[in-house]
Design a protein around this motif. Sequence first.
Motif, PDB file in Angstrom:
ATOM      1  N   SER A   1       0.819  -1.215   0.000  1.00  0.00           N
ATOM      2  CA  SER A   1       0.000   0.000   0.000  1.00  0.00           C
ATOM      3  C   SER A   1       0.851   1.263   0.000  1.00  0.00           C
ATOM      4  CB  SER A   1      -0.926   0.003   1.220  1.00  0.00           C
ATOM      5  OG  SER A   1      -1.730  -1.158   1.224  1.00  0.00           O
ATOM      6  N   VAL A   2       2.045   1.175   0.582  1.00  0.00           N
ATOM      7  CA  VAL A   2       2.945   2.331   0.601  1.00  0.00           C
ATOM      8  C   VAL A   2       3.327   2.736  -0.818  1.00  0.00           C
ATOM      9  CG1 VAL A   2       5.249   3.118   1.299  1.00  0.00           C
ATOM     10  CG2 VAL A   2       3.858   1.776   2.888  1.00  0.00           C
ATOM     11  N   PHE A   3       3.441   1.761  -1.695  1.00  0.00           N
ATOM     12  CA  PHE A   3       3.901   2.016  -3.055  1.00  0.00           C
ATOM     13  C   PHE A   3       2.772   2.150  -4.069  1.00  0.00           C
ATOM     14  CE2 PHE A   3       7.302  -0.032  -0.743  1.00  0.00           C
ATOM     15  CZ  PHE A   3       8.418   0.718  -1.100  1.00  0.00           C
ATOM     16  N   CYS A   4       1.534   1.839  -3.662  1.00  0.00           N
ATOM     17  CA  CYS A   4       0.406   1.925  -4.590  1.00  0.00           C
ATOM     18  C   CYS A   4       0.039   3.383  -4.837  1.00  0.00           C
ATOM     19  CB  CYS A   4      -0.812   1.191  -4.028  1.00  0.00           C
ATOM     20  SG  CYS A   4      -2.292   1.352  -5.058  1.00  0.00           S
ATOM     21  N   PRO A   5       0.014   3.844  -6.095  1.00  0.00           N
ATOM     22  CA  PRO A   5      -0.317   5.253  -6.359  1.00  0.00           C
ATOM     23  C   PRO A   5      -1.748   5.616  -5.997  1.00  0.00           C
ATOM     24  CG  PRO A   5      -0.174   4.023  -8.416  1.00  0.00           C
ATOM     25  CD  PRO A   5       0.328   3.111  -7.333  1.00  0.00           C
ATOM     26  N   TYR A   6      -2.602   4.605  -5.809  1.00  0.00           N
ATOM     27  CA  TYR A   6      -3.997   4.862  -5.446  1.00  0.00           C
ATOM     28  C   TYR A   6      -4.285   4.526  -3.982  1.00  0.00           C
ATOM     29  CZ  TYR A   6      -4.610   5.265 -10.462  1.00  0.00           C
ATOM     30  OH  TYR A   6      -4.498   5.663 -11.776  1.00  0.00           O
ATOM     31  N   GLY A   7      -3.267   4.065  -3.267  1.00  0.00           N
ATOM     32  CA  GLY A   7      -3.447   3.764  -1.852  1.00  0.00           C
ATOM     33  C   GLY A   7      -4.295   2.542  -1.575  1.00  0.00           C
ATOM     34  N   ILE A   8      -4.360   1.606  -2.517  1.00  0.00           N
ATOM     35  CA  ILE A   8      -5.141   0.388  -2.310  1.00  0.00           C
ATOM     36  C   ILE A   8      -4.508  -0.434  -1.194  1.00  0.00           C
ATOM     37  CG2 ILE A   8      -5.887  -1.787  -3.364  1.00  0.00           C
ATOM     38  CD1 ILE A   8      -5.989  -0.265  -6.043  1.00  0.00           C
ATOM     39  N   ASP A   9      -5.341  -0.836  -0.259  1.00  0.00           N
ATOM     40  CA  ASP A   9      -4.868  -1.538   0.935  1.00  0.00           C
ATOM     41  C   ASP A   9      -5.159  -3.027   0.787  1.00  0.00           C
ATOM     42  OD1 ASP A   9      -4.262  -2.507   3.447  1.00  0.00           O
ATOM     43  OD2 ASP A   9      -5.109  -0.798   4.507  1.00  0.00           O
ATOM     44  N   THR A  10      -4.158  -3.792   0.386  1.00  0.00           N
ATOM     45  CA  THR A  10      -4.344  -5.230   0.206  1.00  0.00           C
ATOM     46  C   THR A  10      -4.744  -5.909   1.505  1.00  0.00           C
ATOM     47  OG1 THR A  10      -2.743  -5.268  -1.600  1.00  0.00           O
ATOM     48  CG2 THR A  10      -3.213  -7.358  -0.560  1.00  0.00           C
ATOM     49  N   ALA A  11      -4.268  -5.390   2.632  1.00  0.00           N
ATOM     50  CA  ALA A  11      -4.637  -5.986   3.918  1.00  0.00           C
ATOM     51  C   ALA A  11      -6.146  -5.960   4.119  1.00  0.00           C
ATOM     52  CB  ALA A  11      -3.941  -5.242   5.057  1.00  0.00           C
ATOM     53  N   GLU A  12      -6.792  -4.860   3.740  1.00  0.00           N
ATOM     54  CA  GLU A  12      -8.246  -4.767   3.889  1.00  0.00           C
ATOM     55  C   GLU A  12      -8.947  -5.792   2.991  1.00  0.00           C
ATOM     56  OE1 GLU A  12      -9.995  -2.875   5.954  1.00  0.00           O
ATOM     57  OE2 GLU A  12      -8.269  -1.847   6.830  1.00  0.00           O
ATOM     58  N   VAL A  13      -8.401  -6.019   1.799  1.00  0.00           N
ATOM     59  CA  VAL A  13      -8.975  -7.017   0.901  1.00  0.00           C
ATOM     60  C   VAL A  13      -8.817  -8.412   1.502  1.00  0.00           C
ATOM     61  CG1 VAL A  13      -8.872  -8.010  -1.420  1.00  0.00           C
ATOM     62  CG2 VAL A  13      -8.505  -5.558  -1.106  1.00  0.00           C
ATOM     63  N   THR A  14      -7.643  -8.701   2.035  1.00  0.00           N
ATOM     64  CA  THR A  14      -7.396  -9.993   2.681  1.00  0.00           C
ATOM     65  C   THR A  14      -8.339 -10.198   3.855  1.00  0.00           C
ATOM     66  OG1 THR A  14      -5.073 -10.115   2.013  1.00  0.00           O
ATOM     67  CG2 THR A  14      -5.699 -11.323   3.991  1.00  0.00           C
ATOM     68  N   MET A  15      -8.486  -9.176   4.676  1.00  0.00           N
ATOM     69  CA  MET A  15      -9.373  -9.283   5.839  1.00  0.00           C
ATOM     70  C   MET A  15     -10.802  -9.568   5.404  1.00  0.00           C
ATOM     71  SD  MET A  15      -7.622  -6.123   7.912  1.00  0.00           S
ATOM     72  CE  MET A  15      -8.943  -5.842   9.075  1.00  0.00           C
ATOM     73  N   ALA A  16     -11.268  -8.898   4.344  1.00  0.00           N
ATOM     74  CA  ALA A  16     -12.623  -9.122   3.842  1.00  0.00           C
ATOM     75  C   ALA A  16     -12.787 -10.550   3.340  1.00  0.00           C
ATOM     76  CB  ALA A  16     -12.946  -8.119   2.738  1.00  0.00           C
ATOM     77  N   ALA A  17     -11.795 -11.036   2.603  1.00  0.00           N
ATOM     78  CA  ALA A  17     -11.870 -12.403   2.082  1.00  0.00           C
ATOM     79  C   ALA A  17     -11.926 -13.416   3.220  1.00  0.00           C
ATOM     80  CB  ALA A  17     -10.674 -12.679   1.180  1.00  0.00           C
ATOM     81  N   ARG A  18     -11.129 -13.204   4.235  1.00  0.00           N
ATOM     82  CA  ARG A  18     -11.130 -14.141   5.367  1.00  0.00           C
ATOM     83  C   ARG A  18     -12.456 -14.094   6.120  1.00  0.00           C
ATOM     84  NH1 ARG A  18      -5.059 -13.380   8.022  1.00  0.00           N
ATOM     85  NH2 ARG A  18      -3.871 -14.078   6.191  1.00  0.00           N
TER      86      ARG A  18
END
Length: 497
Positions: A152-169
């Motif tokens: 997320s630090v490097f994503c130009p749009y600030g996409i938070d993969t952790a939030e996606v992972t949490m939702a999937a779980r």
Amino acid sequence: MATAAFDTPKLKSYPVIPLVQVGAMSHLKPFIASAPIQKALGFPEELVEDWQSKAIAKMGELLGKYRSLQVYMDACVHCGACSDKCHYFLGTGDPKNMPVARQDLMRKIYRRYFTFAGKYFPKLVGAVDLTREVLDEWYTYYHQCSECRRCSVFCPYGIDTAEVTMAAREIMASIGMGQKYANEIIGKVHRIGNNLGIPGPALENTLEGLEEDTKAETGLDIKFPLNVKGAEVLLITPSADFFSEPHVESLIGYAKVFHAAGISWTLSSHASEAGNFGMFIGNYEQMRTISLRVREAALELGVKRIVVGECGHAWRVAYSFWNTLIGPFDYLDQRYPVPQHICEFTDDLIQRGALRFDKDANDERIITFHDSCNVARASRMGNMPGGQFVIPRRIITSVANHFYDMAPQTIYENTFCCGGGGGVLTDDLMELRVKGALPRMEALKNVVDENGVNFMATICAICKAQFTKVLPYYGFNMSMVGGVHQLVSKAIRLGDK
């Protein structure tokens, strides 16, 4: 069950983006939670018959509840900025461990069921049906993410993969496909009050033993109080601090700091755990239930302050979520931060000259510091931007003479995960943990070779547990990892010493 054999990656003198190895980690997944574990948390005991429709409905619920999730589903342009930022991709070469590819496992389903184009022209937009094969892929790769947020630090749009992972779980747990390790730990907190399942009498006995050991070391009556009403500080710390090596050395350090400062404190048998695995599975009700124990203990004991020990995700939950989960904190002394990290607490005393140290006591150690993900990228300390980076290092340099940082691109907000966070700290996933540790091990090797570092300090219980396990795979001594307050404990001057 014995861990399957695997090859440990070779350490390199500089980071190398691996060649893509399709399916390299498709064989690895954690154990699924058993029926009793699931039932105890209010989840289905096994995969429900109509799991597909319920999973889609749950996804729709989360999209409606958390606007950020839909933004993350819509915003990605597949620029590739995140592709080489994940420690698991760097360690395994599996392309589905690229953050963008892991997100797309959910994004394909989102497009199929929640967008016009996906409903009517699925092939044109890469939309797919939620099949059992897709669900199994979710279970594999969403448990190969430590929710570290480096991508997320490097994503130009600030996409938070952790939030996606949490939702999937959360979706998977809601249809009866929860992870054994994380859900079992949550159940222990509900039943007993801590992740390790230490009952109150055992905890009391352990603390009494620590008092005896500390008196033998110092000659002083340094207390490890439990359930003391009217104490000023309630310490909430990871349960590993009570007896595991090297964690317990930091608990001893906390006790010495409180003793030296003359500040009364207590632990609580009702809320003896700082960690909150509810965050790892993305379930805010579980997060809240676990967090409520802290509020209940603070009110019952009548404390004025709550201090959180050395635990990365515990601090993230406390710093980022406690206010809405268990606030307001109007019953606490408003002169102090709520909550307050133990490093903030100790650093404040140091800055005011309230503690004395013999820095030479740590001279056998040449120290570096590992920034833990949830502290570095999801919290703050003190009243300054970047305090979560400054304060631990300021403590270290106050108690030791020899300190060297790892390479700039591997610390602060760019820090690499230890490889065991986010509910991945289970032997089921040892291969992933070892390979995911590769980037941090390479950075450590460089500072060892250049500066002779022999001790890596950190302020996270999971980091300590992970490193003690994986360091030997890379030729390092497992004893070279420890806590910041382990260093404080060694150098602090008590009484007339």
